[in-house]
Write an enzyme that holds these catalytic residues in place. Structure first.
Site, PDB file in Angstrom:
ATOM      1  N   LYS A 137      24.653 -19.487   2.242  1.00 31.53           N
ATOM      2  CA  LYS A 137      24.395 -20.721   2.998  1.00 31.53           C
ATOM      3  C   LYS A 137      24.149 -21.876   2.032  1.00 31.53           C
ATOM      4  O   LYS A 137      23.786 -21.666   0.873  1.00 31.53           O
ATOM      5  CB  LYS A 137      23.138 -20.549   3.868  1.00 31.53           C
ATOM      6  CG  LYS A 137      23.297 -19.637   5.077  1.00 31.53           C
ATOM      7  CD  LYS A 137      22.002 -19.615   5.879  1.00 31.53           C
ATOM      8  CE  LYS A 137      22.096 -18.659   7.058  1.00 31.53           C
ATOM      9  NZ  LYS A 137      23.068 -19.061   8.079  1.00 31.53           N
TER      10      LYS A 137
ATOM     11  N   ARG B 288      24.728  -9.613  13.853  1.00 33.31           N
ATOM     12  CA  ARG B 288      25.489  -8.690  14.716  1.00 33.31           C
ATOM     13  C   ARG B 288      25.692  -7.335  14.025  1.00 33.31           C
ATOM     14  O   ARG B 288      25.813  -6.319  14.706  1.00 33.31           O
ATOM     15  CB  ARG B 288      26.827  -9.342  15.104  1.00 33.31           C
ATOM     16  CG  ARG B 288      27.775  -9.568  13.972  1.00 33.31           C
ATOM     17  CD  ARG B 288      28.853 -10.572  14.313  1.00 33.31           C
ATOM     18  NE  ARG B 288      28.340 -11.947  14.315  1.00 33.31           N
ATOM     19  CZ  ARG B 288      29.034 -13.011  14.709  1.00 33.31           C
ATOM     20  NH1 ARG B 288      30.268 -12.878  15.147  1.00 33.31           N
ATOM     21  NH2 ARG B 288      28.489 -14.218  14.667  1.00 33.31           N
TER      22      ARG B 288
HETATM   23  N1  BES Z   1      20.816 -16.701  11.444  1.00 33.31           N
HETATM   24  C1  BES Z   1      22.076 -17.345  11.562  1.00 33.31           C
HETATM   25  C2  BES Z   1      22.211 -18.178  12.847  1.00 33.31           C
HETATM   26  C3  BES Z   1      21.335 -19.388  12.941  1.00 33.31           C
HETATM   27  C4  BES Z   1      21.763 -20.603  12.449  1.00 33.31           C
HETATM   28  C5  BES Z   1      20.109 -19.329  13.565  1.00 33.31           C
HETATM   29  C6  BES Z   1      20.969 -21.725  12.551  1.00 33.31           C
HETATM   30  C7  BES Z   1      19.302 -20.434  13.669  1.00 33.31           C
HETATM   31  C8  BES Z   1      19.734 -21.639  13.167  1.00 33.31           C
HETATM   32  C9  BES Z   1      23.183 -16.285  11.582  1.00 33.31           C
HETATM   33  O1  BES Z   1      22.939 -15.173  10.811  1.00 33.31           O
HETATM   34  C10 BES Z   1      24.402 -16.919  11.016  1.00 33.31           C
HETATM   35  O2  BES Z   1      24.378 -17.265   9.879  1.00 33.31           O
HETATM   36  N2  BES Z   1      25.431 -17.047  11.847  1.00 33.31           N
HETATM   37  C11 BES Z   1      26.661 -17.622  11.437  1.00 33.31           C
HETATM   38  C12 BES Z   1      27.778 -16.751  11.936  1.00 33.31           C
HETATM   39  C13 BES Z   1      29.145 -17.085  11.383  1.00 33.31           C
HETATM   40  C14 BES Z   1      29.186 -16.841   9.898  1.00 33.31           C
HETATM   41  C15 BES Z   1      30.184 -16.244  12.102  1.00 33.31           C
HETATM   42  C16 BES Z   1      26.743 -19.015  12.020  1.00 33.31           C
HETATM   43  O3  BES Z   1      26.287 -19.230  13.146  1.00 33.31           O
HETATM   44  O4  BES Z   1      27.241 -19.900  11.345  1.00 33.31           O
HETATM   45 MN    MN Z   2      23.489 -15.369   8.794  1.00 35.35          MN
END
Ligand code: BES
Ligand code: MN
Ligand code: ZN
Length: 500
Positions: free
Chosen positions: A271, A345
């Protein structure tokens, strides 16, 4: 008229002001010792433009008289959301007054609009404790806090009201524990820490058994998703299993699965710093289901429920899983990793399959801060609800409405199913937009034929600022909805009668 306690110079008295600046009748005929002249208060409301809109406030200091001040707070039509915002506004202001010497807030609930019953008392106790929540102090100095909030209701002797007050207190204390877990920073919490915290709080409660699966058990149990995600961390993963079975429980056995990522860096698909900052809150779903079973056990509800929290840190190292890896989950289904940041997931898949295949679930509900896309779709206050049966969706919506936790049902639209295809596995883990829906579609096969609901709480798991019963930081969102659903007997079918 509620039996107001004797008021002294350390007390602040809240007065609920209804729509149109109406004052409660108990204030107008205020007994042998009037606490305040209603005309005087009406003048103060007019001067400050307080017409009773929920949560608007007027503070009237009472120099040289008792109590020390009157806090007139809007309660609107005294609906349950109005009661929550009245109480939260009064408590928050009361805490500010505590820094200047107030010690107790006296909080009558009966307003001109309606007398308070059991539902109002439960909502009020929850709101008072939650609006007054503070994370265990990690900073100094500590501002002085109120010693007590006294909730006053006309029917305070009614056993249903007394029970509602206790239920509200247990629910709020469970939610506060969830908030503590969420607010604990990532240099303190890790999967083993979370397992220890859950064991310390839950293991001695009635009818509760806590089991913690460590890396060896996870390997022999086939938890490929949890092991892959947790592989990059210096603190190895755990799966927490908390069973609660009351002797009078019926046949149904809901299994609640909560995402327990103790910190989400994104892994190799790392990230940005801005996107990572809030990711200590990525175990909020796990905290919500742990809080649910905590409240269920303290209330000794006549149900059986098991909570599963797959806990891992999604970190970066030579042990991290990588894009293009193929992972085998509990039950044998495989996933091609396209993005290591879609880790939630990966662990939920194992948790759901474990609940179905090993725990004998009759219905599965998961709670997860799963997708940024859900935050984009619904904002920071509302959770996305996906469900495979209308009855389960309706039951959760009803429970959420009572709990004051906004949910919006989203479509499990199969038209996007092709995006999940993989040439090397049963599915890929980063199918693209609509992101909330494709994440739900990814999870669905792990629930098999069981009724299944998925709550994506990426938005409401965390509050950016103090707001009503929410305090900046973790919110504990989801726990009160699931508690209400279990109190109702965890219905899956549509209710027999629909009452508007
Ligand atoms: N924990 C994050 C989702 C999230 C983002 C929660 C912002 C709260 C605030 C999750 O693990 C994630 O990173 N999801 C990705 C999925 C994508 C890579 C398919 C996302 O939402 O960008
Ligand atoms: Mn994530
Ligand atoms: Zn995550």
């Amino acid at each position: 008229m509620p039996a107001l306690p004797a008021l002294g110079p350390d007390d602040v008295l809240a007065v609920p002001v209804g729509s149109g600046a109406t004052l409660p009748t108990w204030l107008i005929r205020s007994g042998p010792v009037p606490v305040v002249d209603p005309d005087f208060l009406a003048g103060a409301l007019a001067d400050t433009g307080n017409t009773g809109k929920p949560a608007t406030q007027t503070l009237v200091p009472i120099a040289g008289r008792r109590p020390r001040s009157i806090l007139a707070v809007g309660i609107g039509e005294a609906t349950l959301p109005d009661v929550r915002s009245y109480v939260a506004a009064a408590v928050r202001r009361g805490q500010a007054l505590a820094e200047h010497g107030a010690r107790r807030l006296v909080l009558p609930l009966d307003s001109a609009a309606a007398p308070a019953g059991a539902d109002e008392v439960r909502a009020a106790v929850e709101a008072a404790l939650l609006a007054g929540y503070r994370f265990r102090d990690t900073s100094t100095p500590h501002p002085r806090r109120l010693d007590a909030v006294t909730v006053v209701a006309a029917d305070a002797d009614d056993p249903a009201v007394i029970a509602a007050a206790r239920t509200g207190q247990v629910a709020a204390e469970a939610v506060a524990w969830a908030r503590d877990l969420v607010n604990t920073p990532g240099n303190v919490k890790n999967p083993a820490w979370l397992a220890d915290a859950a064991t310390a709080r839950l293991a001695d409660l009635p009818h509760v058994t806590v089991t913690v699966l460590g890396p060896d058990e996870l390997r022999s149990g086939g938890f490929g998703g949890v092991l892959a995600v947790g592989g990059g961390s210096a603190t190895p993963p755990r799966v927490l299993v908390v069973r609660y079975r009351h002797p009078a429980a019926g046949d149904g056995h809901p299994v609640l699965v909560g995402k327990g990522i103790t910190f989400d860096t994104g892994g190799i698909s790392i990230k940005t710093n801005a996107g990572m900052r809030e990711m200590k809150t990525d175990m909020a779903g796990g905290a919500a289901v742990l809080a649910t079973v905590d409240a269920v056990a303290r209330l000794e509800l006549p149900v059986a429920v098991t909570v599963v929290v797959p806990a891992a840190e999604n970190a970066v190292s030579g042990g991290s899983y990588r894009p293009s890896d193929v992972v085998t989950h509990v039950g044998g289904r495989t996933t091609e990793v396209l993005n290591t940041d879609a880790e939630g997931r990966m662990v939920l898949a194992d948790g759901l399959a474990y609940g179905r295949l090993e725990l004998g679930a009759s219905v599965l509900v998961d709670v997860a801060t799963l997708t940024g896309a859900m935050k984009v779709a619904l904002g920071a206050k509302t959770a996305g609800l996906y469900a495979t049966t209308d009855g389960l969706a309706e039951a959760l919506r009803t429970a959420a409405a009572h709990a004051g936790e906004p949910l919006w049902r989203m479509p499990l639209a199969q038209e996007h199913g092709d995006l999940l295809r993989s040439s090397v596995a049963d599915a890929n883990n980063a199918p693209g937009n609509p992101g909330g829906t494709t994440a739900a579609l990814f999870l669905r096969p792990f629930a098999g034929e069981l009724p299944w609901a998925h709550l994506d709480v990426a938005g409401p798991a965390r509050a950016g600022s103090d707001d009503g019963e929410l305090v900046k930081g973790g919110t504990g969102f989801g726990a009160r909805t699931l508690l209400r659903w279990l109190e109702a007997g965890a219905p899956v079918d549509p209710p027999a009668t629909v009452v508007d």
